[in-house]
Design a protein around this motif. Sequence first.
Motif: not given
Length: 179
Positions: A1-14, A61-65, A78-81
């Motif tokens: 399952m994908r985490a809402l915050f894929l922290l390391a990847v995002a830090a590199l992408a920013c 996102t957890y769902s990938g979409d 609600c801020f929901c997925e």
Amino acid sequence: MRALFLLAVAALACPMGVRAEVKESAADHALFVNARTIHASPDKVYTALIDIGHWWDSQHTYSGDAANLSLQASAGGCFCERWASQGVEHGRVIWANPGHLLRLDTALGPLQGMAVEGVMTFALKPSGDGTALQFEYRVTGSSASGLDKLAPDVDGVLMQQLQRLQHYAETGSAAPIKP
């Protein structure tokens, strides 16, 4: 399952130089702030903000979409997925003032599992030919949370999302902004 915050990847992408400010951080708390001008009216920015499924990055996102995200902009909303037979409440609206302010009680991504508290505020004010957006995210928890170690990665993800929101409000597209 994908985490809402894929922290390391995002830090590199920013891209460097486009981060929010980690105003404070310690093991038990972190404060992130960002101020920017968005070239759209406050009402248009607010409308874009609550249309979260169109600008949030699907990678976070957890769902990938991101199309599975929704934000009900009213107190208690609600801020929901939601997808297939699963669902996640990412946050709850605690103050909604269309065109002016949106505040969420939210501990995003892996922060949710750490039992920390987070309050995210988007304050909008008319400014010249657009909107002054003042963003603030306060996170608190026990000293075992190690929020000071997570702060740089959380900052990277937050800035990426704010860039996407700005681009969506200004152009109607959340395409990534090139550095």
